[in-house]
Design a protein around this motif. Structure first.
Motif, PDB file in Angstrom:
ATOM      1  N   VAL A 191     -21.291  81.937 -17.773  1.00  0.00           N
ATOM      2  CA  VAL A 191     -20.555  82.379 -18.621  1.00  0.00           C
ATOM      3  C   VAL A 191     -21.232  83.829 -19.578  1.00  0.00           C
ATOM      4  CG1 VAL A 191     -19.473  80.331 -19.466  1.00  0.00           C
ATOM      5  CG2 VAL A 191     -21.437  80.776 -20.073  1.00  0.00           C
ATOM      6  N   ARG A 192     -22.358  84.004 -19.421  1.00  0.00           N
ATOM      7  CA  ARG A 192     -23.115  84.691 -19.641  1.00  0.00           C
ATOM      8  C   ARG A 192     -23.241  86.172 -18.855  1.00  0.00           C
ATOM      9  NH1 ARG A 192     -24.609  85.412 -24.161  1.00  0.00           N
ATOM     10  NH2 ARG A 192     -26.931  86.314 -24.255  1.00  0.00           N
ATOM     11  N   HIS A 202     -10.863  83.550 -21.348  1.00  0.00           N
ATOM     12  CA  HIS A 202     -10.944  85.524 -20.928  1.00  0.00           C
ATOM     13  C   HIS A 202     -10.768  85.201 -18.968  1.00  0.00           C
ATOM     14  CE1 HIS A 202     -14.925  85.103 -22.125  1.00  0.00           C
ATOM     15  NE2 HIS A 202     -15.488  85.749 -21.182  1.00  0.00           N
ATOM     16  N   TRP A 203     -11.294  84.275 -18.628  1.00  0.00           N
ATOM     17  CA  TRP A 203     -11.404  83.831 -16.806  1.00  0.00           C
ATOM     18  C   TRP A 203      -9.934  83.865 -16.746  1.00  0.00           C
ATOM     19  CZ3 TRP A 203     -15.581  80.569 -15.236  1.00  0.00           C
ATOM     20  CH2 TRP A 203     -17.145  80.673 -15.114  1.00  0.00           C
ATOM     21  N   TRP A 252     -22.809  76.840 -14.466  1.00  0.00           N
ATOM     22  CA  TRP A 252     -21.492  76.776 -15.500  1.00  0.00           C
ATOM     23  C   TRP A 252     -22.334  78.211 -17.218  1.00  0.00           C
ATOM     24  CZ3 TRP A 252     -22.353  75.578 -21.049  1.00  0.00           C
ATOM     25  CH2 TRP A 252     -21.419  75.868 -21.720  1.00  0.00           C
ATOM     26  N   GLN A 305     -14.247  78.640 -11.377  1.00  0.00           N
ATOM     27  CA  GLN A 305     -13.721  77.576 -11.959  1.00  0.00           C
ATOM     28  C   GLN A 305     -13.495  76.006 -10.804  1.00  0.00           C
ATOM     29  OE1 GLN A 305     -10.625  77.699 -14.703  1.00  0.00           O
ATOM     30  NE2 GLN A 305     -10.317  75.715 -13.998  1.00  0.00           N
ATOM     31  N   PRO A 332     -19.780  85.563 -24.930  1.00  0.00           N
ATOM     32  CA  PRO A 332     -20.328  84.435 -25.375  1.00  0.00           C
ATOM     33  C   PRO A 332     -21.573  84.048 -26.048  1.00  0.00           C
ATOM     34  CG  PRO A 332     -18.625  83.583 -24.155  1.00  0.00           C
ATOM     35  CD  PRO A 332     -19.080  84.935 -23.769  1.00  0.00           C
ATOM     36  N   CYS A 376     -16.046  89.283 -19.173  1.00  0.00           N
ATOM     37  CA  CYS A 376     -16.116  89.423 -20.365  1.00  0.00           C
ATOM     38  C   CYS A 376     -15.756  90.475 -20.567  1.00  0.00           C
ATOM     39  CB  CYS A 376     -16.889  88.922 -21.014  1.00  0.00           C
ATOM     40  SG  CYS A 376     -17.682  87.212 -20.667  1.00  0.00           S
ATOM     41  N   SER A 379     -13.368  91.046 -23.940  1.00  0.00           N
ATOM     42  CA  SER A 379     -13.894  90.383 -25.070  1.00  0.00           C
ATOM     43  C   SER A 379     -15.483  90.522 -25.096  1.00  0.00           C
ATOM     44  CB  SER A 379     -13.796  88.720 -25.289  1.00  0.00           C
ATOM     45  OG  SER A 379     -13.957  87.825 -23.313  1.00  0.00           O
ATOM     46  N   PRO A 411     -14.707  80.160 -19.998  1.00  0.00           N
ATOM     47  CA  PRO A 411     -13.835  80.916 -21.244  1.00  0.00           C
ATOM     48  C   PRO A 411     -12.565  81.526 -21.227  1.00  0.00           C
ATOM     49  CG  PRO A 411     -15.788  81.439 -20.188  1.00  0.00           C
ATOM     50  CD  PRO A 411     -15.573  80.193 -19.382  1.00  0.00           C
ATOM     51  N   THR A 428     -15.906  73.576 -21.519  1.00  0.00           N
ATOM     52  CA  THR A 428     -15.159  74.893 -21.658  1.00  0.00           C
ATOM     53  C   THR A 428     -14.915  75.884 -20.299  1.00  0.00           C
ATOM     54  OG1 THR A 428     -15.117  74.964 -23.248  1.00  0.00           O
ATOM     55  CG2 THR A 428     -13.952  73.154 -23.427  1.00  0.00           C
TER      56      THR A 428
END
Length: 493
Positions: free
Chosen positions: A402-403, A449-450, A398, A460, A414, A408, A411, A447, A445
Protein backbone atom coordinates in the motif's frame (compact mmCIF):
# COMPACT_ATOMS: atom_id res chain seq x y z
CA UNK A 1 63.63 -18.25 5.89
CA UNK A 2 63.40 -20.32 2.68
CA UNK A 3 63.30 -23.56 4.66
CA UNK A 4 60.44 -22.23 6.81
CA UNK A 5 58.48 -21.22 3.73
CA UNK A 6 58.94 -24.70 2.24
CA UNK A 7 57.71 -26.28 5.48
CA UNK A 8 54.69 -23.94 5.48
CA UNK A 9 53.75 -24.82 1.89
CA UNK A 10 54.19 -28.55 2.50
CA UNK A 11 51.97 -28.35 5.56
CA UNK A 12 49.23 -26.65 3.52
CA UNK A 13 49.42 -29.35 0.84
CA UNK A 14 49.31 -32.10 3.45
CA UNK A 15 46.21 -30.67 5.13
CA UNK A 16 44.55 -30.14 1.76
CA UNK A 17 44.73 -33.85 1.07
CA UNK A 18 43.03 -34.59 4.39
CA UNK A 19 40.26 -31.96 4.29
CA UNK A 20 38.71 -31.77 0.82
CA UNK A 21 37.18 -28.40 -0.05
CA UNK A 22 34.88 -27.31 -2.89
CA UNK A 23 36.43 -25.44 -5.80
CA UNK A 24 36.82 -21.73 -5.19
CA UNK A 25 37.23 -18.74 -7.42
CA UNK A 26 40.46 -16.80 -7.62
CA UNK A 27 39.97 -14.27 -4.81
CA UNK A 28 42.02 -12.99 -1.89
CA UNK A 29 43.92 -15.84 -0.21
CA UNK A 30 44.76 -15.64 3.47
CA UNK A 31 46.58 -17.93 5.87
CA UNK A 32 43.98 -19.81 7.95
CA UNK A 33 44.33 -20.90 11.56
CA UNK A 34 41.51 -21.30 14.09
CA UNK A 35 40.98 -23.06 17.39
CA UNK A 36 38.17 -25.56 17.87
CA UNK A 37 35.87 -22.99 19.50
CA UNK A 38 35.99 -20.50 16.64
CA UNK A 39 36.63 -22.67 13.57
CA UNK A 40 32.98 -22.71 12.48
CA UNK A 41 32.65 -18.92 12.57
CA UNK A 42 36.04 -18.33 10.97
CA UNK A 43 35.06 -20.55 8.04
CA UNK A 44 32.22 -18.17 7.21
CA UNK A 45 34.74 -15.80 5.69
CA UNK A 46 35.28 -18.15 2.76
CA UNK A 47 36.16 -21.67 1.69
CA UNK A 48 39.09 -23.29 3.48
CA UNK A 49 41.56 -25.57 1.75
CA UNK A 50 44.06 -26.82 4.29
CA UNK A 51 45.81 -23.79 5.75
CA UNK A 52 44.52 -21.39 3.11
CA UNK A 53 41.21 -19.50 3.11
CA UNK A 54 39.77 -18.05 -0.10
CA UNK A 55 37.85 -14.92 0.84
CA UNK A 56 34.19 -14.89 -0.19
CA UNK A 57 32.93 -11.71 1.50
CA UNK A 58 35.74 -9.16 1.62
CA UNK A 59 39.16 -8.47 0.17
CA UNK A 60 40.81 -8.39 3.59
CA UNK A 61 42.91 -10.84 5.58
CA UNK A 62 42.83 -10.59 9.36
CA UNK A 63 44.98 -11.84 12.17
CA UNK A 64 44.63 -12.05 15.95
CA UNK A 65 47.84 -12.59 17.90
CA UNK A 66 48.35 -13.22 21.60
CA UNK A 67 51.41 -11.69 23.25
CA UNK A 68 53.20 -14.11 25.54
CA UNK A 69 56.58 -13.36 27.11
CA UNK A 70 57.55 -10.96 24.35
CA UNK A 71 56.45 -13.33 21.59
CA UNK A 72 53.43 -13.11 19.25
CA UNK A 73 51.43 -16.33 18.96
CA UNK A 74 48.90 -16.58 16.13
CA UNK A 75 45.48 -17.23 17.69
CA UNK A 76 43.17 -16.69 14.70
CA UNK A 77 44.06 -16.18 11.02
CA UNK A 78 41.84 -16.00 7.97
CA UNK A 79 39.58 -13.78 5.87
CA UNK A 80 37.61 -10.99 7.46
CA UNK A 81 34.01 -12.19 7.70
CA UNK A 82 32.46 -8.71 7.55
CA UNK A 83 32.86 -5.77 5.21
CA UNK A 84 36.08 -4.09 6.29
CA UNK A 85 38.34 -1.29 5.19
CA UNK A 86 41.90 -2.57 4.81
CA UNK A 87 43.95 -0.10 2.73
CA UNK A 88 47.27 -1.42 4.06
CA UNK A 89 48.86 -4.25 2.11
CA UNK A 90 50.84 -5.34 5.17
CA UNK A 91 49.48 -6.53 8.48
CA UNK A 92 49.95 -3.47 10.72
CA UNK A 93 49.29 -4.19 14.38
CA UNK A 94 46.60 -2.21 16.15
CA UNK A 95 47.10 -1.05 19.71
CA UNK A 96 47.38 -4.11 22.02
CA UNK A 97 44.34 -4.82 24.18
CA UNK A 98 44.77 -7.22 27.10
CA UNK A 99 47.74 -9.00 25.51
CA UNK A 100 46.06 -9.29 22.11
CA UNK A 101 46.80 -7.43 18.89
CA UNK A 102 44.85 -7.58 15.64
CA UNK A 103 45.45 -6.49 12.07
CA UNK A 104 43.70 -6.20 8.69
CA UNK A 105 45.52 -6.18 5.37
CA UNK A 106 44.84 -6.41 1.65
CA UNK A 107 47.37 -8.76 0.01
CA UNK A 108 47.62 -12.54 -0.27
CA UNK A 109 48.89 -14.21 2.94
CA UNK A 110 49.64 -10.77 4.42
CA UNK A 111 48.33 -11.95 7.80
CA UNK A 112 51.38 -14.19 8.27
CA UNK A 113 53.57 -11.28 9.35
CA UNK A 114 52.91 -8.38 11.72
CA UNK A 115 54.23 -4.90 10.95
CA UNK A 116 54.57 -2.99 14.20
CA UNK A 117 53.70 0.72 14.16
CA UNK A 118 54.51 3.45 16.65
CA UNK A 119 51.23 2.92 18.49
CA UNK A 120 52.21 -0.63 19.40
CA UNK A 121 55.97 -0.21 19.82
CA UNK A 122 55.82 -0.45 23.59
CA UNK A 123 54.48 -4.01 23.28
CA UNK A 124 56.41 -5.09 20.20
CA UNK A 125 57.59 -8.67 20.65
CA UNK A 126 61.06 -9.70 19.61
CA UNK A 127 60.05 -12.16 16.90
CA UNK A 128 61.07 -12.79 13.33
CA UNK A 129 59.06 -13.78 10.28
CA UNK A 130 60.61 -17.25 10.51
CA UNK A 131 59.37 -17.61 14.09
CA UNK A 132 55.85 -16.55 13.18
CA UNK A 133 55.71 -19.01 10.29
CA UNK A 134 56.91 -21.80 12.58
CA UNK A 135 54.16 -20.81 15.04
CA UNK A 136 51.57 -21.02 12.23
CA UNK A 137 52.98 -24.36 11.08
CA UNK A 138 52.69 -25.66 14.63
CA UNK A 139 49.03 -24.67 14.59
CA UNK A 140 48.49 -26.44 11.24
CA UNK A 141 50.20 -29.58 12.53
CA UNK A 142 47.97 -29.43 15.63
CA UNK A 143 44.91 -29.20 13.41
CA UNK A 144 46.06 -32.31 11.51
CA UNK A 145 46.56 -34.16 14.78
CA UNK A 146 43.09 -33.15 15.95
CA UNK A 147 41.61 -34.41 12.67
CA UNK A 148 43.29 -37.78 13.17
CA UNK A 149 41.98 -38.03 16.74
CA UNK A 150 38.44 -37.19 15.62
CA UNK A 151 38.63 -39.81 12.88
CA UNK A 152 39.67 -42.48 15.40
CA UNK A 153 36.83 -41.42 17.72
CA UNK A 154 34.31 -41.69 14.90
CA UNK A 155 35.51 -45.24 14.18
CA UNK A 156 35.18 -46.09 17.88
CA UNK A 157 31.67 -44.67 17.84
CA UNK A 158 30.72 -47.03 15.01
CA UNK A 159 32.49 -50.09 16.46
CA UNK A 160 31.62 -49.69 20.14
CA UNK A 161 29.04 -47.09 21.15
CA UNK A 162 29.60 -47.82 24.84
CA UNK A 163 33.21 -46.59 24.62
CA UNK A 164 32.00 -43.44 22.93
CA UNK A 165 29.55 -42.90 25.81
CA UNK A 166 32.35 -43.22 28.33
CA UNK A 167 34.40 -40.71 26.39
CA UNK A 168 31.52 -38.20 26.40
CA UNK A 169 31.08 -38.59 30.16
CA UNK A 170 34.68 -37.48 30.69
CA UNK A 171 34.21 -34.02 29.19
CA UNK A 172 35.04 -31.02 31.44
CA UNK A 173 32.06 -29.80 33.52
CA UNK A 174 29.96 -26.96 32.05
CA UNK A 175 31.88 -27.10 28.76
CA UNK A 176 28.74 -26.22 26.79
CA UNK A 177 28.04 -23.13 28.89
CA UNK A 178 31.60 -21.92 28.49
CA UNK A 179 31.43 -22.24 24.72
CA UNK A 180 28.09 -20.47 24.47
CA UNK A 181 29.25 -17.49 26.49
CA UNK A 182 32.79 -17.04 25.19
CA UNK A 183 32.81 -17.99 21.52
CA UNK A 184 34.75 -14.96 20.33
CA UNK A 185 36.88 -12.17 21.66
CA UNK A 186 34.67 -9.15 22.39
CA UNK A 187 37.47 -6.87 23.49
CA UNK A 188 37.36 -4.76 20.35
CA UNK A 189 33.63 -3.95 20.48
CA UNK A 190 32.79 -0.25 20.41
CA UNK A 191 29.16 0.79 21.01
CA UNK A 192 28.08 3.92 19.12
CA UNK A 193 24.33 4.55 19.32
CA UNK A 194 21.10 2.77 20.15
CA UNK A 195 19.19 1.64 17.04
CA UNK A 196 16.16 0.07 18.69
CA UNK A 197 14.89 -1.20 22.03
CA UNK A 198 12.97 -4.43 22.54
CA UNK A 199 11.43 -6.31 25.42
CA UNK A 200 14.48 -8.47 26.05
CA UNK A 201 17.40 -6.62 24.45
CA UNK A 202 18.69 -3.34 23.08
CA UNK A 203 20.21 -3.09 19.60
CA UNK A 204 23.22 -0.84 19.11
CA UNK A 205 25.18 0.26 16.08
CA UNK A 206 28.87 -0.18 16.73
CA UNK A 207 32.27 -1.35 15.57
CA UNK A 208 33.68 -4.85 15.76
CA UNK A 209 37.07 -5.73 14.25
CA UNK A 210 37.06 -2.36 12.49
CA UNK A 211 33.65 -2.82 10.80
CA UNK A 212 30.20 -1.40 11.39
CA UNK A 213 27.89 -4.04 12.89
CA UNK A 214 24.65 -4.36 14.82
CA UNK A 215 25.09 -5.42 18.45
CA UNK A 216 22.09 -6.95 20.19
CA UNK A 217 22.81 -6.56 23.90
CA UNK A 218 20.94 -8.70 26.45
CA UNK A 219 21.17 -7.86 30.17
CA UNK A 220 22.44 -10.66 32.40
CA UNK A 221 18.93 -11.49 33.56
CA UNK A 222 17.99 -12.36 29.94
CA UNK A 223 20.76 -14.91 29.48
CA UNK A 224 18.32 -17.66 28.44
CA UNK A 225 16.80 -15.41 25.77
CA UNK A 226 20.31 -14.76 24.44
CA UNK A 227 21.10 -18.48 24.29
CA UNK A 228 17.75 -19.30 22.68
CA UNK A 229 18.22 -16.83 19.83
CA UNK A 230 21.90 -17.61 19.40
CA UNK A 231 21.15 -21.33 19.10
CA UNK A 232 18.83 -20.59 16.16
CA UNK A 233 21.57 -18.64 14.36
CA UNK A 234 24.00 -21.50 14.96
CA UNK A 235 21.78 -24.11 13.30
CA UNK A 236 23.24 -25.67 10.13
CA UNK A 237 22.85 -23.77 6.85
CA UNK A 238 21.44 -20.56 8.33
CA UNK A 239 23.54 -18.53 5.85
CA UNK A 240 21.05 -16.98 3.41
CA UNK A 241 20.66 -13.53 1.89
CA UNK A 242 17.14 -13.33 3.31
CA UNK A 243 18.33 -13.93 6.89
CA UNK A 244 20.44 -11.38 8.74
CA UNK A 245 24.04 -12.61 8.94
CA UNK A 246 25.20 -13.81 12.36
CA UNK A 247 28.83 -12.89 13.08
CA UNK A 248 29.28 -14.19 16.61
CA UNK A 249 28.20 -13.90 20.20
CA UNK A 250 29.59 -13.85 23.69
CA UNK A 251 29.70 -12.09 27.01
CA UNK A 252 30.72 -8.47 27.47
CA UNK A 253 31.07 -7.52 31.13
CA UNK A 254 27.75 -8.64 32.64
CA UNK A 255 25.79 -8.45 29.38
CA UNK A 256 25.44 -10.94 26.53
CA UNK A 257 25.93 -9.79 22.94
CA UNK A 258 24.90 -11.07 19.52
CA UNK A 259 26.99 -9.56 16.72
CA UNK A 260 24.95 -9.22 13.54
CA UNK A 261 25.20 -7.77 10.07
CA UNK A 262 24.17 -4.08 10.11
CA UNK A 263 21.17 -3.34 7.92
CA UNK A 264 21.73 0.33 7.21
CA UNK A 265 18.11 1.10 6.27
CA UNK A 266 16.76 -0.14 9.60
CA UNK A 267 13.57 -2.12 10.11
CA UNK A 268 10.98 -2.52 7.37
CA UNK A 269 8.52 -0.70 9.64
CA UNK A 270 10.79 2.33 9.85
CA UNK A 271 11.75 2.16 6.17
CA UNK A 272 8.24 2.17 4.71
CA UNK A 273 7.02 4.75 7.23
CA UNK A 274 9.43 7.35 5.81
CA UNK A 275 9.88 6.09 2.24
CA UNK A 276 7.51 5.72 -0.70
CA UNK A 277 8.81 3.15 -3.20
CA UNK A 278 8.13 2.60 -6.89
CA UNK A 279 6.99 -0.79 -8.18
CA UNK A 280 10.48 -2.16 -8.88
CA UNK A 281 11.75 -1.33 -5.38
CA UNK A 282 8.54 -2.60 -3.75
CA UNK A 283 8.68 -5.87 -5.67
CA UNK A 284 12.33 -6.38 -4.66
CA UNK A 285 11.43 -5.94 -0.98
CA UNK A 286 8.45 -8.29 -1.28
CA UNK A 287 10.34 -10.99 -3.17
CA UNK A 288 13.34 -11.07 -0.83
CA UNK A 289 11.05 -11.04 2.22
CA UNK A 290 9.10 -14.06 0.96
CA UNK A 291 12.28 -15.85 -0.16
CA UNK A 292 13.81 -15.46 3.30
CA UNK A 293 10.73 -16.97 4.95
CA UNK A 294 10.55 -19.76 2.37
CA UNK A 295 14.18 -20.66 3.11
CA UNK A 296 13.52 -20.59 6.86
CA UNK A 297 10.62 -23.01 6.35
CA UNK A 298 12.59 -25.28 4.02
CA UNK A 299 13.98 -28.69 4.88
CA UNK A 300 17.21 -29.28 2.98
CA UNK A 301 20.16 -31.64 3.02
CA UNK A 302 23.28 -30.37 1.26
CA UNK A 303 26.60 -32.18 1.41
CA UNK A 304 25.38 -34.18 4.38
CA UNK A 305 24.37 -31.09 6.37
CA UNK A 306 20.69 -31.07 7.28
CA UNK A 307 18.89 -27.76 7.68
CA UNK A 308 15.79 -28.20 9.84
CA UNK A 309 12.48 -26.48 9.26
CA UNK A 310 12.17 -23.35 11.39
CA UNK A 311 9.00 -21.41 12.19
CA UNK A 312 9.71 -17.74 12.91
CA UNK A 313 6.64 -17.23 15.15
CA UNK A 314 7.10 -13.44 15.44
CA UNK A 315 7.03 -12.13 11.89
CA UNK A 316 6.34 -8.38 11.86
CA UNK A 317 7.62 -5.28 10.08
CA UNK A 318 9.74 -4.58 13.15
CA UNK A 319 11.47 -7.96 12.81
CA UNK A 320 12.39 -7.56 9.15
CA UNK A 321 15.43 -5.47 8.21
CA UNK A 322 16.13 -3.53 5.01
CA UNK A 323 19.72 -3.72 3.78
CA UNK A 324 21.60 -1.10 1.79
CA UNK A 325 20.83 -2.87 -1.51
CA UNK A 326 17.07 -2.61 -0.93
CA UNK A 327 16.54 -6.26 0.05
CA UNK A 328 14.88 -7.69 3.17
CA UNK A 329 16.41 -9.95 5.82
CA UNK A 330 14.60 -11.70 8.66
CA UNK A 331 15.86 -11.15 12.20
CA UNK A 332 14.85 -11.62 15.85
CA UNK A 333 14.50 -15.37 16.29
CA UNK A 334 13.80 -15.29 20.03
CA UNK A 335 10.33 -16.84 19.55
CA UNK A 336 11.34 -19.23 16.77
CA UNK A 337 10.68 -22.96 16.96
CA UNK A 338 12.73 -25.67 15.24
CA UNK A 339 10.77 -28.45 13.56
CA UNK A 340 11.81 -31.83 12.19
CA UNK A 341 10.16 -34.20 9.74
CA UNK A 342 10.33 -37.78 11.03
CA UNK A 343 7.93 -39.69 8.76
CA UNK A 344 6.42 -36.40 7.59
CA UNK A 345 5.25 -35.47 11.10
CA UNK A 346 6.29 -32.08 12.49
CA UNK A 347 7.73 -32.22 15.98
CA UNK A 348 8.48 -29.19 18.13
CA UNK A 349 12.15 -28.85 19.02
CA UNK A 350 14.16 -26.40 21.06
CA UNK A 351 11.54 -25.27 23.62
CA UNK A 352 10.91 -28.39 25.73
CA UNK A 353 10.01 -26.44 28.88
CA UNK A 354 7.52 -24.06 27.26
CA UNK A 355 3.92 -24.46 28.33
CA UNK A 356 1.02 -24.52 25.91
CA UNK A 357 -0.04 -21.07 27.12
CA UNK A 358 3.46 -19.68 26.54
CA UNK A 359 3.53 -20.99 22.97
CA UNK A 360 0.09 -19.60 22.19
CA UNK A 361 1.25 -16.11 23.16
CA UNK A 362 4.28 -16.01 20.88
CA UNK A 363 4.66 -13.11 18.49
CA UNK A 364 3.37 -9.57 17.98
CA UNK A 365 -0.35 -9.39 18.68
CA UNK A 366 -1.65 -7.63 15.55
CA UNK A 367 0.25 -10.07 13.25
CA UNK A 368 -1.04 -13.24 14.93
CA UNK A 369 -3.25 -15.56 12.91
CA UNK A 370 -6.84 -16.12 14.09
CA UNK A 371 -6.16 -19.64 15.37
CA UNK A 372 -3.13 -18.50 17.38
CA UNK A 373 -5.05 -15.53 18.79
CA UNK A 374 -7.75 -17.95 19.89
CA UNK A 375 -5.19 -20.37 21.35
CA UNK A 376 -6.62 -23.13 19.19
CA UNK A 377 -3.43 -24.68 17.83
CA UNK A 378 -2.35 -28.29 17.72
CA UNK A 379 1.06 -28.40 19.39
CA UNK A 380 1.50 -32.02 18.30
CA UNK A 381 2.08 -30.64 14.80
CA UNK A 382 4.28 -27.69 13.91
CA UNK A 383 2.33 -27.13 10.70
CA UNK A 384 0.15 -24.58 12.47
CA UNK A 385 3.20 -22.45 13.25
CA UNK A 386 4.28 -22.41 9.61
CA UNK A 387 0.74 -21.49 8.57
CA UNK A 388 0.76 -18.73 11.17
CA UNK A 389 3.96 -17.33 9.62
CA UNK A 390 2.27 -17.23 6.18
CA UNK A 391 -0.69 -15.32 7.64
CA UNK A 392 1.80 -12.78 9.06
CA UNK A 393 3.54 -12.65 5.69
CA UNK A 394 0.23 -11.66 4.06
CA UNK A 395 -0.16 -8.76 6.50
CA UNK A 396 3.44 -7.70 5.89
CA UNK A 397 2.98 -7.73 2.12
CA UNK A 398 -0.18 -5.62 2.49
CA UNK A 399 1.71 -3.19 4.74
CA UNK A 400 4.43 -2.89 2.11
CA UNK A 401 2.34 -2.80 -1.07
CA UNK A 402 0.00 0.00 0.00
CA UNK A 403 3.05 2.27 0.16
CA UNK A 404 3.93 1.70 -3.52
CA UNK A 405 3.67 4.92 -5.54
CA UNK A 406 3.10 3.10 -8.85
CA UNK A 407 -0.05 1.51 -7.42
CA UNK A 408 -1.35 5.00 -6.57
CA UNK A 409 -1.20 6.71 -9.96
CA UNK A 410 -4.44 8.66 -9.51
CA UNK A 411 -4.33 9.28 -5.76
CA UNK A 412 -1.96 10.06 -2.91
CA UNK A 413 0.02 7.25 -1.34
CA UNK A 414 -1.67 6.24 1.95
CA UNK A 415 0.12 6.95 5.20
CA UNK A 416 1.90 3.91 6.59
CA UNK A 417 -0.25 1.97 9.04
CA UNK A 418 0.11 -1.32 10.88
CA UNK A 419 -2.39 -4.11 10.20
CA UNK A 420 -5.79 -3.26 11.76
CA UNK A 421 -4.54 0.15 12.93
CA UNK A 422 -7.29 1.86 10.93
CA UNK A 423 -9.95 -0.24 12.66
CA UNK A 424 -8.52 -0.62 16.20
CA UNK A 425 -5.76 1.95 16.65
CA UNK A 426 -2.06 1.41 17.31
CA UNK A 427 -2.37 -0.83 20.40
CA UNK A 428 -5.31 -3.21 19.99
CA UNK A 429 -6.12 -5.60 22.81
CA UNK A 430 -6.42 -9.36 22.43
CA UNK A 431 -10.18 -9.14 22.92
CA UNK A 432 -10.52 -6.48 20.19
CA UNK A 433 -8.48 -8.53 17.72
CA UNK A 434 -10.44 -11.70 18.52
CA UNK A 435 -13.66 -9.89 17.77
CA UNK A 436 -12.42 -8.33 14.51
CA UNK A 437 -10.12 -11.01 13.08
CA UNK A 438 -11.63 -14.23 14.42
CA UNK A 439 -15.36 -13.55 14.78
CA UNK A 440 -15.92 -10.97 12.02
CA UNK A 441 -13.12 -12.40 9.82
CA UNK A 442 -12.05 -8.88 8.87
CA UNK A 443 -8.78 -8.33 7.02
CA UNK A 444 -6.95 -5.10 6.10
CA UNK A 445 -8.80 -3.17 3.39
CA UNK A 446 -7.43 -2.70 -0.11
CA UNK A 447 -6.94 0.83 -1.44
CA UNK A 448 -9.81 1.81 -3.77
CA UNK A 449 -7.39 2.72 -6.59
CA UNK A 450 -6.19 -0.89 -7.00
CA UNK A 451 -7.67 -1.76 -10.38
CA UNK A 452 -8.65 -5.46 -10.54
CA UNK A 453 -8.00 -5.42 -14.30
CA UNK A 454 -4.32 -4.70 -13.80
CA UNK A 455 -1.55 -5.62 -11.36
CA UNK A 456 -3.66 -4.99 -8.29
CA UNK A 457 -5.81 -8.08 -8.99
CA UNK A 458 -2.81 -10.43 -8.79
CA UNK A 459 -1.66 -8.82 -5.56
CA UNK A 460 -5.11 -8.91 -3.95
CA UNK A 461 -5.48 -12.60 -4.75
CA UNK A 462 -1.99 -13.32 -3.35
CA UNK A 463 -2.73 -11.55 -0.06
CA UNK A 464 -6.11 -13.23 0.35
CA UNK A 465 -4.49 -16.63 -0.21
CA UNK A 466 -1.90 -15.86 2.47
CA UNK A 467 -4.31 -14.70 5.18
CA UNK A 468 -7.17 -17.12 4.48
CA UNK A 469 -9.18 -17.87 7.62
CA UNK A 470 -8.69 -21.61 7.05
CA UNK A 471 -5.01 -22.37 7.85
CA UNK A 472 -4.98 -25.38 5.51
CA UNK A 473 -6.16 -23.18 2.60
CA UNK A 474 -3.24 -20.76 2.93
CA UNK A 475 -0.29 -20.78 0.58
CA UNK A 476 3.05 -22.13 1.69
CA UNK A 477 5.85 -19.60 2.02
CA UNK A 478 7.54 -21.12 -1.04
CA UNK A 479 4.36 -20.81 -3.11
CA UNK A 480 4.01 -17.15 -2.09
CA UNK A 481 7.65 -16.55 -3.05
CA UNK A 482 7.10 -18.25 -6.43
CA UNK A 483 4.05 -16.09 -7.18
CA UNK A 484 5.93 -12.91 -6.36
CA UNK A 485 8.87 -14.07 -8.47
CA UNK A 486 6.52 -14.45 -11.44
CA UNK A 487 5.30 -10.83 -11.30
CA UNK A 488 6.73 -8.51 -13.99
CA UNK A 489 9.34 -5.91 -13.09
CA UNK A 490 7.44 -3.32 -15.15
CA UNK A 491 3.96 -2.62 -13.86
CA UNK A 492 1.27 -3.13 -16.49
CA UNK A 493 -1.16 -0.23 -16.70
Amino acid sequence: MQLSLIVFVVSIDLLSTCIPAPPVTAERKCAFLASARNTEKAQRGGNVSGGVQHCARTNCCMGFFQLEHGQARADLLGCSAVASSCPESSCRAAKPVKNYVECLCSSDFCNLNITWNDQANHSQPSHTSDQLIVICFTGFAGALTMLTVLTVLMVLCLINPEKWKLFKDCRPPHACDIQKEADIDLLSIELQKVVSRGHFACVWQGFFQGSLVALKVFPAIQRQEFIKEKDIYLLPSMMHSGIVQFLGGGRMNKDFVLILELATQGSLNKFISINVCNWAATLKLAQTLSQGLAYLHSDSDKNGVRKPVIAHCDLSSGNVLVKADGTCALCDFGCSVVLQHPRNQHVLQGHPNATEQDRNQMGTLCYMSPEILEGCVNLNSGQCLLQGDVYSLGLLLWELLVRCSDLCKDSAVPTHMLPYEAELGTSPSLEELLGLVLEQRTRPTFPPHWDPQHQGFCLQELLEDCWDHDPDARLTAQCAADRLASLPLNLVQ
